[in-house]
Design a protein around this motif. Structure first.
Motif, mmCIF file in Angstrom:
data_model
loop_
_atom_site.group_PDB
_atom_site.id
_atom_site.type_symbol
_atom_site.label_atom_id
_atom_site.label_comp_id
_atom_site.label_asym_id
_atom_site.label_seq_id
_atom_site.Cartn_x
_atom_site.Cartn_y
_atom_site.Cartn_z
ATOM 1 N N ALA A 1 0.824 -1.216 0.000
ATOM 2 C CA ALA A 1 0.000 0.000 0.000
ATOM 3 C C ALA A 1 0.852 1.257 0.000
ATOM 4 O O ALA A 1 0.517 2.250 -0.654
ATOM 5 C CB ALA A 1 -0.929 -0.006 1.208
ATOM 6 N N LEU A 2 1.974 1.229 0.725
ATOM 7 C CA LEU A 2 2.800 2.425 0.882
ATOM 8 C C LEU A 2 3.993 2.463 -0.066
ATOM 9 O O LEU A 2 4.732 3.448 -0.072
ATOM 10 C CB LEU A 2 3.297 2.513 2.329
ATOM 11 C CG LEU A 2 2.211 2.630 3.401
ATOM 12 C CD1 LEU A 2 2.807 2.506 4.791
ATOM 13 C CD2 LEU A 2 1.466 3.952 3.265
ATOM 14 N N ALA B 1 0.392 9.583 3.523
ATOM 15 C CA ALA B 1 -0.264 8.513 2.771
ATOM 16 C C ALA B 1 -0.902 7.493 3.706
ATOM 17 O O ALA B 1 -2.026 7.024 3.475
ATOM 18 C CB ALA B 1 0.737 7.830 1.851
ATOM 19 N N THR C 1 -5.744 4.924 1.028
ATOM 20 C CA THR C 1 -4.497 4.216 0.735
ATOM 21 C C THR C 1 -4.654 2.724 0.974
ATOM 22 O O THR C 1 -4.112 1.895 0.229
ATOM 23 C CB THR C 1 -3.360 4.761 1.627
ATOM 24 O OG1 THR C 1 -3.161 6.151 1.327
ATOM 25 C CG2 THR C 1 -2.058 4.010 1.398
ATOM 26 N N TRP C 2 -5.427 2.371 1.993
ATOM 27 C CA TRP C 2 -5.566 0.973 2.385
ATOM 28 C C TRP C 2 -6.754 0.285 1.714
ATOM 29 O O TRP C 2 -6.742 -0.929 1.523
ATOM 30 C CB TRP C 2 -5.719 0.879 3.902
ATOM 31 C CG TRP C 2 -4.625 1.615 4.605
ATOM 32 C CD1 TRP C 2 -4.661 2.903 5.062
ATOM 33 C CD2 TRP C 2 -3.310 1.131 4.883
ATOM 34 N NE1 TRP C 2 -3.451 3.242 5.609
ATOM 35 C CE2 TRP C 2 -2.603 2.181 5.520
ATOM 36 C CE3 TRP C 2 -2.661 -0.082 4.658
ATOM 37 C CZ2 TRP C 2 -1.283 2.040 5.945
ATOM 38 C CZ3 TRP C 2 -1.350 -0.226 5.081
ATOM 39 C CH2 TRP C 2 -0.683 0.831 5.696
#
Length: 271
Positions: free
Chosen positions: A206-207, A261, A267-268
């Motif tokens: 995700a990041l 983020a 984002t998730w």
């Protein structure tokens, strides 16, 4: 200038002292945590800087920088634009468990304690230890929801890297770790470390940054490691402060961008 007033306020857990004219106009604010006096309006361009510093004199605890407020970074602007419903930063340790217990409380009489209460104790213990590490370029987020019902209990972001921290209640129990399996007392071992690793992998995806998995055994009386786990750090709650290692992995701008983020629910949700 006579009549300046100093008014203390609290923003994001930090104390700010505003310097105001008698009519309430703000001339400046002093951020104690950043050791900076930010001058506003005519104070930034006129003769009032010395008056502001004189008014703040009893409150200054050391050298401070003085000047107009710094220009917001792209990460700060992104946080300001984030809708409150999508901002995960206010989540408390164990937020999801608190919501679940509120919606579906355990019966007043039951033979065994509600396991959610024990899990909540573990997450609160670890979360409070991580919250004490906030500052010096480090950020902590709690109870990050993942699609499918899983959660990252805690996410630590700092100069030393990113850590997905999973809390496990082990009060007064002997814990045995063998490869991916974790056994509490006489209970059968469970492949818990696979889940801890999988949650960290999802966070990395995700990041788009490396996230290291950590399992924290809260209140364990003894920890025995027969087979060292692959890629997962196993700690007790007393060891949590050791995660605040020096930098060298992430630059300050990268930490802020990753924090911006990570706190955004979207984002998730794309996982």
């Amino acid at each position: 200038m006579d009549g300046l007033r100093v008014i203390p306020t609290y923003r994001h857990g930090r104390e700010w002292l505003y310097v105001c004219l008698p009519d309430g106009t703000n001339l400046a604010w002093y951020d104690r945590g950043a050791a900076r006096v930010n001058l506003l309006g005519e104070a930034a361009h006129g003769p009032h800087e010395e008056d502001v510093l004189t008014a703040l004199g009893p409150f200054l605890t050391g050298p401070v920088s003085v000047g107009p407020p710094p220009v917001p970074t792209p990460a700060e602007l992104a946080r300001l634009a984030l809708h409150p419903d999508d901002d995960l930063a206010p989540n408390r340790p164990g937020e999801a468990l608190l919501v679940a217990l509120d919606r579906d409380p355990a019966p007043p009489r039951r033979l065994r304690p509600d396991p959610r209460r024990r899990a909540l104790t573990a997450e609160r213990t670890v979360g409070e230890a991580l919250d004490r590490m906030e500052g010096a370029g480090r950020h902590v987020l709690h109870s990050i929801p993942l699609p499918g019902g899983d959660r990252v209990h805690h996410l630590l972001i700092g100069p030393g890297g990113l850590y997905a921290v999973h809390a496990l209640y082990a009060h007064r129990q002997r814990v045995t770790v063998a490869g991916p399996s974790v056994a509490l007392g006489r209970h059968a071992p469970r492949p818990l470390l696979r889940r801890v690793r999988a949650d960290a992998d999802r966070a990395s995806y995700a990041l788009t940054a490396e996230v290291r998995p950590v399992l924290v055994l809260v209140g364990a009386s003894e920890v025995t490691v027969h087979v060292p786990p692959r890629g997962v750090r196993v700690l007790t709650d007393a060891d949590v402060p050791g995660l605040a290692r020096p930098g060298g992995v992430l630059k300050p701008a990268d930490v802020e961008a990753l924090h911006a983020a990570a706190r955004d629910r979207h984002t998730w949700s794309r996982l």
